[in-house]
Design a protein around this motif. Structure first.
Motif, PDB file in Angstrom:
ATOM      1  N   CYS A  13      39.127  24.474  35.830  1.00 48.04           N
ATOM      2  CA  CYS A  13      40.235  25.264  36.550  1.00 48.04           C
ATOM      3  C   CYS A  13      41.237  25.980  35.870  1.00 48.04           C
ATOM      4  N   ILE A  14      41.689  25.463  34.769  1.00 48.20           N
ATOM      5  CA  ILE A  14      42.865  26.211  34.071  1.00 48.20           C
ATOM      6  C   ILE A  14      42.066  27.542  33.407  1.00 48.20           C
ATOM      7  N   ASN A  15      40.927  27.277  32.920  1.00 53.92           N
ATOM      8  CA  ASN A  15      40.184  28.423  32.098  1.00 53.92           C
ATOM      9  C   ASN A  15      40.053  29.334  33.063  1.00 53.92           C
ATOM     10  N   THR A  16      39.539  29.111  34.415  1.00 52.35           N
ATOM     11  CA  THR A  16      39.263  30.035  35.293  1.00 52.35           C
ATOM     12  C   THR A  16      40.359  30.647  35.788  1.00 52.35           C
ATOM     13  N   ALA A  17      41.593  30.041  36.050  1.00 55.60           N
ATOM     14  CA  ALA A  17      42.753  30.621  36.410  1.00 55.60           C
ATOM     15  C   ALA A  17      43.276  31.630  35.675  1.00 55.60           C
ATOM     16  N   ILE A  18      43.045  31.306  34.230  1.00 49.87           N
ATOM     17  CA  ILE A  18      43.469  32.217  33.116  1.00 49.87           C
ATOM     18  C   ILE A  18      42.522  33.508  33.489  1.00 49.87           C
ATOM     19  N   GLY A  19      41.421  33.273  33.789  1.00 48.69           N
ATOM     20  CA  GLY A  19      40.479  34.475  34.027  1.00 48.69           C
ATOM     21  C   GLY A  19      40.652  35.171  35.088  1.00 48.69           C
ATOM     22  N   PHE A  20      40.931  34.439  36.208  1.00 45.02           N
ATOM     23  CA  PHE A  20      41.400  35.152  37.508  1.00 45.02           C
ATOM     24  C   PHE A  20      42.599  36.169  37.010  1.00 45.02           C
ATOM     25  N   LEU A  21      43.499  35.760  36.355  1.00 42.49           N
ATOM     26  CA  LEU A  21      44.933  36.621  36.233  1.00 42.49           C
ATOM     27  C   LEU A  21      44.311  38.009  35.327  1.00 42.49           C
ATOM     28  N   VAL A  22      43.630  37.885  34.516  1.00 43.55           N
ATOM     29  CA  VAL A  22      43.121  38.788  33.415  1.00 43.55           C
ATOM     30  C   VAL A  22      42.165  39.761  34.448  1.00 43.55           C
ATOM     31  N   THR A  23      41.448  39.213  35.261  1.00 47.81           N
ATOM     32  CA  THR A  23      40.682  39.960  36.287  1.00 47.81           C
ATOM     33  C   THR A  23      41.388  40.858  37.092  1.00 47.81           C
ATOM     34  N   LEU A  24      42.546  40.194  37.563  1.00 48.27           N
ATOM     35  CA  LEU A  24      43.418  41.098  38.577  1.00 48.27           C
ATOM     36  C   LEU A  24      44.013  41.972  37.789  1.00 48.27           C
ATOM     37  N   ALA A  25      44.333  41.892  36.575  1.00 42.48           N
ATOM     38  CA  ALA A  25      45.092  42.903  35.996  1.00 42.48           C
ATOM     39  C   ALA A  25      44.289  44.078  35.507  1.00 42.48           C
ATOM     40  N   LEU A  26      43.077  43.685  35.076  1.00 39.36           N
ATOM     41  CA  LEU A  26      41.918  44.770  34.648  1.00 39.36           C
ATOM     42  C   LEU A  26      41.353  45.402  35.741  1.00 39.36           C
ATOM     43  N   THR A  27      41.148  45.012  37.204  1.00 39.47           N
ATOM     44  CA  THR A  27      40.333  45.580  38.026  1.00 39.47           C
ATOM     45  C   THR A  27      40.904  46.933  38.470  1.00 39.47           C
ATOM     46  N   PRO A  28      42.112  47.065  38.374  1.00 37.55           N
ATOM     47  CA  PRO A  28      42.540  48.252  38.885  1.00 37.55           C
ATOM     48  C   PRO A  28      42.199  49.495  38.105  1.00 37.55           C
ATOM     49  N   VAL A  29      42.057  49.050  36.818  1.00 31.30           N
ATOM     50  CA  VAL A  29      41.640  50.116  35.731  1.00 31.30           C
ATOM     51  C   VAL A  29      40.151  50.286  35.427  1.00 31.30           C
TER      52      VAL A  29
END
Length: 88
Positions: A13-29
């Motif tokens: 869960c922790i590993n995926t939560a970090i990945g989720f935040l990175v994805t949200l930040a990168l998706t608009p780009v």
């Protein structure tokens, strides 16, 4: 030391939560670079689906790896036992 199932789940869960935040930040780009544009709501929905899959994947891999490490340690311990030693 063997990792518990709960520990494996928390780690996934922790590993995926970090990945989720990175994805949200990168998706608009990233998506517009490939000709796609999504609303924030669509982005959250897509990310949520991949997040659930990622947690399950991380948990299964961690449990598999933990079992392999435990078996390897057991084999190593058996190989290190002096000959003629009987288990109690």
């Amino acid at each position: 030391m063997e990792q518990t199932k709960l520990g494996s789940f928390i780690e996934a869960c922790i590993n995926t939560a970090i990945g989720f935040l990175v994805t949200l930040a990168l998706t608009p780009v990233v998506y517009p670079l490939f000709g796609h544009a999504f609303t924030l709501s669509q982005n959250l929905g897509i990310s949520a689906i991949f997040t659930v899959v990622s947690i399950a994947r991380g948990y299964v891999i961690r449990r598999w790896a933990n079992a392999r490490i435990r078996r390897a340690a057991y084999r190593l311990a058996r190989a290190q036992r002096p000959t003629g030693h009987k288990e109690s």
